[in-house]
Scaffold this motif. Structure first.
Motif: not given
Length: 301
Positions: A9-14, A82-89, A117-126, A132-134
């Motif tokens: 899927e194509d997803i827009v993060f920030r 459930v949603t997704l987010d992409l974060l830096t360290y 340089a690492k990224r974190y894909l966050i699965l957010i469960y509301t 809850i952030h995974y």
């Protein structure tokens, strides 16, 4: 997600568009994201033990198959819970400090280059009173190799051409047309038999009471039995055809989704290849210019 399944899927993060690919195979969860602007890639692989330990640490334990299904629902936007987010360290540390009640921002000089340089894909469960952030850590892979991109584009285009030319789509459409024709024929035969039976019943009821024609009644009885049999046969045939048509429609829908995913992947890889070529061209110009600056000048005496 079942074993062997994959999605893209194509997803827009920030404000930045990424291509997100998720795959479950051989008991491993694979997550890969690509920046559609810069062609940078991040990828991580996770086994069931890691995922279940991660969820246990959050206080909201999930089994590996359930977690994969939640990740799929978030990527496809099938549920609001459930949603997704992409974060830096640094973003992740800020989120942790916020949950812990700490106001200070993590100091940048303490972070290594690999961690930055690492990224974190966050699965957010509301849930009702909490979120809850995974976090799934994704190490940086760099930019893809142009030759590998070209090979993958050629393979995807060949697969796409096989799907859209004279392949399964056309066969499925022809089979559905045949099933519709057979169903229409069965309905027509049923209507004809019903009309014949109605006419014979009217003829039998109009005869005098004193002259009951046992032959007419026998014919009527026979036709009634035949009609019942034909109706049962027609219902079984129609049910079977409807089931076959439904299966064919599901297969056709899966092929269309596969075709759409392939088109998106080809577009993404073509964009990445174009970016890499531009980067190589700019680098070549830079080297030529630098080399010319250091060439010795010839003076004529």
């Amino acid at each position: 997600m079942d074993a062997g399944s994959k999605l893209m899927e194509d997803i827009v993060f920030r404000g930045v568009e990424f291509s997100v690919r998720i795959e479950v195979d051989n008991g491993l969860l694979m997550v890969e994201i690509s920046d559609l602007t810069t062609a940078d890639q991040w990828r991580g692989e996770f086994n069931p033990a890691y995922i279940e330990d991660l969820t246990r640490k959050t206080g909201n334990f999930k089994q590996f198959p359930i977690f994969c299904s939640m990740l799929e629902s978030a990527a496809r936007k099938m549920s609001d819970s459930v949603t997704l987010d992409l974060l830096t360290y640094a973003d992740l540390e800020l989120l942790r400090n916020k949950k812990a009640g700490v106001v200070s921002r993590p100091r940048g000089h303490q972070q290594s280059s690999a961690l930055t340089a690492k990224r974190y894909l966050i699965l957010i469960y509301t849930v009702e009173f909490d979120r809850i952030h995974y976090p799934l850590p994704l190490p940086y892979l760099g930019k893809p190799d142009p030759a590998a991109l070209q090979r993958e584009i050629r393979a995807l285009r060949a697969e796409l051409s096989a799907l859209t030319s004279h392949g399964v789509n056309k066969c499925a459409e022809l089979e559905m047309q045949r099933l519709r024709a057979e169903l229409a024929l069965v309905k027509e035969e049923k209507q004809t038999m019903a009309k014949v039976l109605e006419q014979l019943q009217m003829t039998a009821s109009g005869s005098s009471a004193g002259r009951e024609d046992w032959r007419v009644r026998g014919v009527v009885r026979t036709l009634e039995e035949q009609l019942v049999k034909e109706r049962a046969k027609g219902q079984r045939s129609a049910g079977k055809r409807c089931q076959e048509q439904r299966l064919l429609m599901e297969q056709l829908e899966e092929l269309r989704e596969s075709e759409c995913a392939l088109r998106v992947r080809v577009k993404s890889l073509t964009s990445e290849l174009a970016l890499l070529r531009r980067g190589l061209d700019n680098l070549s110009v830079y080297y030529i210019f630098t080399f010319s600056l250091f060439q010795p000048f010839a003076y004529n005496d």
